[in-house]
Design a protein around this motif. Structure first.
Motif, PDB file in Angstrom:
ATOM      1  N   LEU A   1     -11.483  13.691   2.973  1.00  0.00           N
ATOM      2  CA  LEU A   1     -11.605  14.700   4.022  1.00  0.00           C
ATOM      3  C   LEU A   1     -10.258  15.346   4.324  1.00  0.00           C
ATOM      4  N   VAL A   2      -9.221  14.534   4.454  1.00  0.00           N
ATOM      5  CA  VAL A   2      -7.885  15.055   4.761  1.00  0.00           C
ATOM      6  C   VAL A   2      -7.391  15.997   3.668  1.00  0.00           C
TER       7      VAL A   2
ATOM      8  N   ALA B   1     -11.089  19.516   6.497  1.00  0.00           N
ATOM      9  CA  ALA B   1      -9.718  19.052   6.264  1.00  0.00           C
ATOM     10  C   ALA B   1      -8.839  19.327   7.478  1.00  0.00           C
ATOM     11  N   ALA B   2      -8.963  20.511   8.056  1.00  0.00           N
ATOM     12  CA  ALA B   2      -8.164  20.852   9.232  1.00  0.00           C
ATOM     13  C   ALA B   2      -8.447  19.885  10.380  1.00  0.00           C
ATOM     14  N   LEU B   3      -9.714  19.536  10.559  1.00  0.00           N
ATOM     15  CA  LEU B   3     -10.099  18.596  11.609  1.00  0.00           C
ATOM     16  C   LEU B   3      -9.641  17.182  11.269  1.00  0.00           C
ATOM     17  N   ALA B   4      -9.841  16.780  10.026  1.00  0.00           N
ATOM     18  CA  ALA B   4      -9.487  15.420   9.605  1.00  0.00           C
ATOM     19  C   ALA B   4      -7.989  15.160   9.723  1.00  0.00           C
ATOM     20  N   ARG B   5      -7.186  16.170   9.467  1.00  0.00           N
ATOM     21  CA  ARG B   5      -5.726  15.988   9.543  1.00  0.00           C
ATOM     22  C   ARG B   5      -5.265  15.703  10.965  1.00  0.00           C
ATOM     23  N   THR B   6      -6.046  16.127  11.960  1.00  0.00           N
ATOM     24  CA  THR B   6      -5.689  15.818  13.348  1.00  0.00           C
ATOM     25  C   THR B   6      -6.125  14.412  13.741  1.00  0.00           C
ATOM     26  N   ARG B   7      -6.924  13.759  12.880  1.00  0.00           N
ATOM     27  CA  ARG B   7      -7.467  12.447  13.232  1.00  0.00           C
ATOM     28  C   ARG B   7      -6.981  11.300  12.349  1.00  0.00           C
ATOM     29  N   TYR B   8      -6.799  11.568  11.056  1.00  0.00           N
ATOM     30  CA  TYR B   8      -6.611  10.464  10.122  1.00  0.00           C
ATOM     31  C   TYR B   8      -5.241  10.405   9.454  1.00  0.00           C
ATOM     32  N   CYS B   9      -4.315  11.291   9.809  1.00  0.00           N
ATOM     33  CA  CYS B   9      -2.975  11.234   9.212  1.00  0.00           C
ATOM     34  C   CYS B   9      -2.151  10.179   9.950  1.00  0.00           C
TER      35      CYS B   9
END
Length: 199
Positions: A106-107, A170-178
């Motif tokens: 996702l990221v 990806a934009a959403l996942a980067r705010t959660r999983y990085c």
């Protein structure tokens, strides 16, 4: 592909009622493969199946995807066991997996088909992301196991839409999983404390 899903659901209902539906399943598989092979527009070129659970339906999926023109790599049991890092993630057009590997996909903006030994929702999209995340992308949000032929139909039917939605996810996942971002938030929260806590 709705006709295939409805046909399969009917076969499942018949089996629950005690009927022998092996012949029905075989007929559906032959029809599905014949129709799907007529078009390769929705076929991902490189597919990773990342799992250590050896789900039989995922094993069955490998030759079905290969027959459609996909190059399939199985990472984990029973395939090659190695670390699935972000660099490796970027080399695939579709990832079939659960857990942390799902988050990596996702990221990086790679379409994710969330499925393994618990079943799973299939393609992660903006509609099912929250529920899948609540269950740690384990597939337990559905407990819906399907045969390889049905998984193939869902992949080919939904791949183009998944590709379109991937950048938004990806934009959403980067705010959660990085991890680096999350650690920075935790560390910065310490500096916001006005005075040390007394013991």
């Amino acid at each position: 592909m709705r006709w295939l899903m409805e046909g399969w659901d009917g076969a499942v209902a018949a089996r629950a009622a005690g009927a022998d539906v092996r012949a029905v399943g075989s007929v559906l598989a032959i029809i599905a493969l014949g129709i799907l092979s007529a078009s390769t527009a929705n076929v991902p070129a490189r597919v990773a199946i990342v799992s250590n659970h050896n789900a039989p339906e995922l094993q069955d999926l490998v030759p079905l995807l290969t027959a459609q023109g996909s190059k399939v790599e199985v990472i984990g049991r029973p395939g090659e066991i190695r670390h699935f890092d972000l660099a490796l993630t970027d080399t695939f057009d579709l990832i079939i997996s659960i857990g942390a590997t799902a988050q990596k996909a996702l990221v990086r903006g790679v379409p994710l088909f969330c499925y393994d030994h618990f079943g799973g929702p299939g393609f992660i999209n903006l509609s099912n992301l929250e529920r899948a995340e609540h269950f740690n992308f384990s597939g337990r949000c559905t407990y819906n196991r399907r045969p390889g032929e049905v998984l193939l139909a869902q992949i080919l039917d939904g791949y183009q839409t998944a590709r379109i939605e991937a950048p938004k996810l990806a934009a959403l996942a980067r705010t959660r999983y990085c991890m680096a971002d999350r650690l920075s938030e935790v560390v910065s929260s310490f500096s916001r404390r006005e005075e040390p806590r007394s013991l």
